[in-house]
Design a protein around this motif. Structure first.
Motif, PDB file in Angstrom:
ATOM      1  N   ALA A   1     -37.572 -60.096   0.290  1.00 34.56           N
ATOM      2  CA  ALA A   1     -38.253 -59.387  -0.798  1.00 34.56           C
ATOM      3  C   ALA A   1     -37.234 -59.057  -1.884  1.00 34.56           C
ATOM      4  N   THR A   2     -37.509 -59.536  -3.094  1.00 33.52           N
ATOM      5  CA  THR A   2     -36.720 -59.161  -4.271  1.00 33.52           C
ATOM      6  C   THR A   2     -37.483 -58.091  -5.043  1.00 33.52           C
ATOM      7  N   GLN A   3     -37.105 -57.879  -6.292  1.00 34.96           N
ATOM      8  CA  GLN A   3     -37.730 -56.788  -7.043  1.00 34.96           C
ATOM      9  C   GLN A   3     -39.220 -57.031  -7.281  1.00 34.96           C
ATOM     10  N   ARG A   4     -39.623 -58.283  -7.515  1.00 37.97           N
ATOM     11  CA  ARG A   4     -41.030 -58.540  -7.869  1.00 37.97           C
ATOM     12  C   ARG A   4     -41.681 -59.617  -7.013  1.00 37.97           C
ATOM     13  N   TYR A   5     -40.923 -60.294  -6.153  1.00 39.80           N
ATOM     14  CA  TYR A   5     -41.495 -61.384  -5.378  1.00 39.80           C
ATOM     15  C   TYR A   5     -41.070 -61.249  -3.919  1.00 39.80           C
ATOM     16  N   VAL A   6     -41.871 -61.878  -3.068  1.00 42.86           N
ATOM     17  CA  VAL A   6     -41.545 -61.992  -1.647  1.00 42.86           C
ATOM     18  C   VAL A   6     -41.557 -63.477  -1.316  1.00 42.86           C
ATOM     19  N   ARG A   7     -40.402 -64.005  -0.914  1.00 49.71           N
ATOM     20  CA  ARG A   7     -40.287 -65.419  -0.586  1.00 49.71           C
ATOM     21  C   ARG A   7     -40.265 -65.592   0.932  1.00 49.71           C
ATOM     22  N   VAL A   8     -41.043 -66.578   1.384  1.00 49.50           N
ATOM     23  CA  VAL A   8     -41.152 -66.864   2.809  1.00 49.50           C
ATOM     24  C   VAL A   8     -40.456 -68.196   3.059  1.00 49.50           C
ATOM     25  N   TYR A   9     -39.415 -68.184   3.910  1.00 47.44           N
ATOM     26  CA  TYR A   9     -38.631 -69.380   4.195  1.00 47.44           C
ATOM     27  C   TYR A   9     -38.891 -69.831   5.629  1.00 47.44           C
ATOM     28  N   ASN A  10     -38.882 -71.144   5.812  1.00 46.63           N
ATOM     29  CA  ASN A  10     -38.960 -71.730   7.146  1.00 46.63           C
ATOM     30  C   ASN A  10     -37.540 -72.010   7.614  1.00 46.63           C
ATOM     31  N   LEU A  11     -37.113 -71.328   8.700  1.00 45.53           N
ATOM     32  CA  LEU A  11     -35.726 -71.449   9.151  1.00 45.53           C
ATOM     33  C   LEU A  11     -35.451 -72.796   9.807  1.00 45.53           C
ATOM     34  N   LEU A  12     -36.483 -73.425  10.395  1.00 44.06           N
ATOM     35  CA  LEU A  12     -36.264 -74.726  11.026  1.00 44.06           C
ATOM     36  C   LEU A  12     -36.164 -75.835   9.985  1.00 44.06           C
ATOM     37  N   LYS A  13     -37.108 -75.862   9.062  1.00 41.71           N
ATOM     38  CA  LYS A  13     -37.099 -76.888   8.012  1.00 41.71           C
ATOM     39  C   LYS A  13     -36.138 -76.553   6.882  1.00 41.71           C
ATOM     40  N   GLN A  14     -35.691 -75.286   6.826  1.00 46.84           N
ATOM     41  CA  GLN A  14     -34.768 -74.826   5.781  1.00 46.84           C
ATOM     42  C   GLN A  14     -35.329 -75.104   4.385  1.00 46.84           C
ATOM     43  N   GLU A  15     -36.537 -74.592   4.179  1.00 49.01           N
ATOM     44  CA  GLU A  15     -37.191 -74.775   2.883  1.00 49.01           C
ATOM     45  C   GLU A  15     -38.049 -73.558   2.588  1.00 49.01           C
ATOM     46  N   LEU A  16     -38.408 -73.418   1.313  1.00 45.05           N
ATOM     47  CA  LEU A  16     -39.276 -72.325   0.869  1.00 45.05           C
ATOM     48  C   LEU A  16     -40.723 -72.688   1.164  1.00 45.05           C
ATOM     49  N   THR A  17     -41.408 -71.821   1.890  1.00 44.08           N
ATOM     50  CA  THR A  17     -42.809 -72.086   2.257  1.00 44.08           C
ATOM     51  C   THR A  17     -43.773 -71.471   1.260  1.00 44.08           C
ATOM     52  N   LYS A  18     -43.596 -70.205   0.927  1.00 38.86           N
ATOM     53  CA  LYS A  18     -44.510 -69.523   0.007  1.00 38.86           C
ATOM     54  C   LYS A  18     -43.724 -68.543  -0.844  1.00 38.86           C
ATOM     55  N   LYS A  19     -44.319 -68.210  -1.974  1.00 36.80           N
ATOM     56  CA  LYS A  19     -43.759 -67.212  -2.881  1.00 36.80           C
ATOM     57  C   LYS A  19     -44.887 -66.251  -3.243  1.00 36.80           C
ATOM     58  N   LEU A  20     -44.805 -65.036  -2.753  1.00 38.40           N
ATOM     59  CA  LEU A  20     -45.859 -64.041  -2.949  1.00 38.40           C
ATOM     60  C   LEU A  20     -45.596 -63.257  -4.228  1.00 38.40           C
ATOM     61  N   LEU A  21     -46.632 -63.104  -5.036  1.00 36.50           N
ATOM     62  CA  LEU A  21     -46.547 -62.343  -6.288  1.00 36.50           C
ATOM     63  C   LEU A  21     -47.042 -60.928  -6.017  1.00 36.50           C
ATOM     64  N   THR A  22     -46.156 -59.949  -6.054  1.00 36.93           N
ATOM     65  CA  THR A  22     -46.522 -58.585  -5.684  1.00 36.93           C
ATOM     66  C   THR A  22     -47.225 -57.823  -6.794  1.00 36.93           C
ATOM     67  N   ASN A  23     -47.064 -58.248  -8.046  1.00 36.28           N
ATOM     68  CA  ASN A  23     -47.622 -57.516  -9.201  1.00 36.28           C
ATOM     69  C   ASN A  23     -47.081 -56.088  -9.255  1.00 36.28           C
ATOM     70  N   CYS A  24     -45.892 -55.885  -8.761  1.00 34.81           N
ATOM     71  CA  CYS A  24     -45.241 -54.578  -8.793  1.00 34.81           C
ATOM     72  C   CYS A  24     -43.953 -54.688  -9.608  1.00 34.81           C
ATOM     73  N   LYS A  25     -43.513 -53.561 -10.103  1.00 34.51           N
ATOM     74  CA  LYS A  25     -42.295 -53.555 -10.906  1.00 34.51           C
ATOM     75  C   LYS A  25     -41.032 -53.591 -10.038  1.00 34.51           C
ATOM     76  N   TRP A  26     -41.077 -52.906  -8.864  1.00 32.35           N
ATOM     77  CA  TRP A  26     -39.878 -52.838  -8.039  1.00 32.35           C
ATOM     78  C   TRP A  26     -40.317 -52.609  -6.600  1.00 32.35           C
ATOM     79  N   VAL A  27     -40.104 -53.615  -5.756  1.00 36.09           N
ATOM     80  CA  VAL A  27     -40.470 -53.525  -4.341  1.00 36.09           C
ATOM     81  C   VAL A  27     -39.425 -52.666  -3.633  1.00 36.09           C
TER      82      VAL A  27
END
Length: 724
Positions: free
Chosen positions: A575-601
């Motif tokens: 989780a960064t300030q405005r996004y939540v990124r979901v990574y696959n540790l086996l494939k070592q790639e980005l699976t999803k990028k969640l848009l929180t619509n918040c200013k600061w998580v």
């Protein structure tokens, strides 16, 4: 001889035969005069009145007369040779040859007489039209294929000047004069070569006085005598005016015309103009404050005047200052008269002139049908215990997997271990800095707690509960053997010895920067840390059994706030300030990028099923994500008034909670159904109060009991509270 031939032709025409015009003596050969003779024959046909073809048919291919033209030409040649030496009527050979030529022209004239119609109408017939005698003109037999056409194009030197005639179906070879005419027309020039468009003009009217006029013919007699036709027309018009058949024009009326737009309106209509009429708003009647001599209580003091001047014009109760005058004669002119009139005009102009039909809606129908909180029990409702002992704000808490112990970290540089049921502090460990994060190992076969103290991660064995479990944990840690080749790592692993070992320290992981958070993997062997100010190494993953650390990301996009492991699958949430990124540790790639619509998580929690995530933010929002539904929030809750500091899911019950700086903890029922077609049910069930706001900070962390529907919360008031 020419005169005799002309007289003979006149005698024939008088006897009833067809009139033939002799060819002019042009000095050309016989074949050169053929077009002239053809035109002469056509003129005769037109004079006879039987032909109605246009002049365009002159170039319709008269030289090709079909398959019969060759035989007739041979016979005509034999007759011509026989008649050259015979003179029965006393005429010369020249006259007979002229007659034969005209007769041959009549035979060869095969002009198509169908008129100006599309020739596509004859595409399914063997003929293409009719000649002057009404006989069918059959289409020429064409046995040429594309190969013959190509050979003809290559070998025939006149192929480029041959064009098909649609009226007769034959090919016409254009002469040089015709080609020159086409070229001149294509260049935009005149078709006649003798025409000079730039010839000098004759100026008939000059400055010189001329004796004779340009046209000197005498005037006609009709210009001096009145016209009888005009007299008759005038008399008819006078008679029509007298009878009233012709009326003079009416004078033009310049008065403007106005049309009633609502003339055809139905008066009984629901939206009728009279029923929809809304009267213009009326001005408010003046009160005592607007009088020239108002009562003393309506006059403002100096403080009230100063406050009135500092207020915004929209916030003022009065748009003027009440004043008192000695007499009515002393009242000055109203300074805001024009401005007030303008505002009045705006009120009249902008007032709506339509009455909107009110929709009778029951407010209860707009509220979603949610189950009652009594039907959603159990959930924490009352405050049961208060854990006191810390001397500064308690930043973090964590419960053991068995639910018997509770660990807490504070700014007073201590870590305390509590017994949950009795609120008794079983052990206190002093550290060298502020404890910003604490996490109990989720593996029940290990008794370990991870602490974040400034720039270090300390692995502690609290030595609580079963002694065999604590001894087995120590043996597992001491059984580690260093590899022969020590790899280069971003951190430094150190085993505790001496006094630190007696305190309970087992391993110390030193970092370069301040460590903010620590979290365990579900199996208890891996743990992840967050170092916000560490550049591209903001997230590090450590393996306890091999004492190895690694940086999973080459580059971090944004400032990382918190990280979590997926409870079941090999996914990693960042989780960064405005996004939540979901990574696959086996494939070592980005699976999803969640848009929180918040200013600061600020915080994040994952549902035990792994398909739902909640995020708290500093702008008082809690976003619920359904990973199978969308990358945008399924629900956004704004129940808190201040920033959210922590969120948590219960491992077994459908409950989640959020802690805020407003000193409250909100418990919500969050049921996730196994049916993917049914959305999660989110119902707020309880608002828990108990913490006091200290230094503008309220509840800093919240966590659930692993087995019971109990809730732990830690606040800035140096206490930990248990709600059951």
């Amino acid at each position: 001889m020419a005169a005799e031939s002309m007289s003979a032709a006149g005698e024939r025409s008088g006897k009833g035969g067809r009139s033939k015009r002799p060819a002019p003596d042009t000095g050309l050969e016989e074949k050169d005069q053929l077009p002239i003779f053809e035109n002469a024959a056509l003129d005769e046909a037109e004079d006879g009145g039987d032909l109605t073809d246009s002049d365009e048919s002159l170039f319709s291919g008269l030289e090709d007369s079909g398959s019969d033209s060759g035989g007739e030409g041979d016979n005509d040649g034999e007759e011509e040779e026989e008649e050259e030496g015979v003179d029965d009527d006393g005429r010369g050979v020249e006259e007979k040859s002229m007659k034969d030529k005209f007769s041959k022209l009549d035979v060869k004239d095969i002009r198509n007489t169908v008129g100006n119609i599309p020739m596509e109408w004859y595409k399914d017939y063997p003929h293409i039209g009719y000649d002057l005698d009404g006989k069918k003109i059959y289409k020429p037999i064409r046995n040429k294929d594309e190969l013959d056409e190509f050979l003809d194009k290559m070998e025939n030197p006149d192929y480029w000047r041959t064009v098909p005639d649609k009226m007769t179906g034959t090919d016409i070879r254009l002469t040089d004069e015709q080609i020159d005419l086409v070229h001149r027309i294509q260049r935009g020039q005149y078709g006649d070569t003798k025409f000079d468009p730039h010839e000098p003009s004759v100026d008939f009217f000059t400055h010189e006085t001329m004796i004779h006029p340009v046209t000197n013919h005498p005037a006609h007699k009709r210009s001096f005598i009145p016209s009888l036709i005009e007299k008759e027309k005038v008399s008819k018009l006078v008679h029509a005016i007298k009878m009233g058949w012709i009326k003079p024009r009416k004078p033009r009326d310049d008065t403007p015309l106005y049309y009633d737009l609502w003339a055809r309106e139905d008066p009984n209509a629901i939206l009728g103009r009279h029923k929809m009429h809304v009267p213009a708003p009326k001005l408010k009647l003046p009160g005592h404050e607007e009088s020239y001599n108002p009562p003393p209580e309506y006059l403002l003091t100096e403080e009230e005047k100063l406050a009135w001047e500092h207020q915004e014009p929209e916030e003022r109760k009065l748009n003027f200052l009440p004043r008192k005058h000695a007499s009515f004669r002393a009242v000055p002119a109203f300074s805001r008269f024009i401005h007030e009139r303008f505002e009045r005009c705006l009120d009249l102009y902008l007032c709506p002139r339509q009455r909107k039909m009110r929709v009778n809606v029951d407010p209860e129908d707009l509220i979603p049908k949610l189950p009652k909180p009594k039907d959603l029990q159990p959930f924490p409702t009352t405050q049961a215990l208060v854990y006191t002992g810390h001397t500064n704000l308690v930043r973090c808490i964590s419960a053991s997997p068995s639910g018997q112990w509770l660990a807490s970290g504070s700014d007073d540089c201590t870590v305390r271990f509590w017994e949950v049921c009795t609120a008794r502090c079983m052990r206190t460990i002093e550290v060298e800095g502020t404890v910003r994060g604490i996490a109990w190992n989720p593996n029940p076969a290990l008794c370990l707690v991870a602490l974040t103290v400034d720039q270090s991660i300390i692995i502690v064995n609290p030595c609580l509960g079963d002694k065999f479990l604590c001894n087995a944990t120590d043996q597992l840690i001491t059984s580690f053997e260093k590899p022969e080749e020590v790899p280069v790592q971003p951190v430094e692993w150190t085993a505790a010895e001496g006094e630190t070992f007696e305190k309970g320290f087992r391993l110390i992981i030193k970092h370069n920067k301040l460590v903010k958070q620590v979290t365990w993997h579900g199996k208890g062997d891996y743990l992840a840390t967050v170092i916000p100010d560490n550049g591209n190494a903001q997230v590090l993953i450590h393996q306890l059994s091999k004492r190895r650390s690694q940086n999973p990301f080459r580059k971090n996009k944004g400032m990382v706030q918190c990280v979590l492991f997926h409870p079941i699958r090999p996914f990693f949430f960042v989780a960064t300030q405005r996004y939540v990124r979901v990574y696959n540790l086996l494939k070592q790639e980005l699976t999803k990028k969640l848009l929180t619509n918040c200013k600061w998580v600020s915080s994040m929690a994952v549902h035990p099923g792994g398909d739902n995530v909640i995020c708290g933010s500093y702008d008082s929002r809690l976003a619920w994500f359904d990973l199978d539904l969308s990358t945008k929030p399924y629900k956004v809750l704004r129940h808190h008034k201040k920033a959210l500091r922590g969120v948590a899911f219960h491992k077994h019950y459908p409950l989640f909670a959020s802690a805020s700086d407003d000193g409250t903890v909100i418990v919500c029922h969050g049921m996730v159904y196994s049916d993917l077609l049914q959305n999660p049910l989110i119902v707020p069930v309880k608002l828990l109060r108990g913490h006091e706001i200290t230094r503008d900070l309220g509840v800093l962390d919240v966590t659930f009991h692993p087995t019971q529907p109990w809730l732990f919360s830690s606040g800035a008031d140096c206490t930990i509270r248990l709600f059951t």
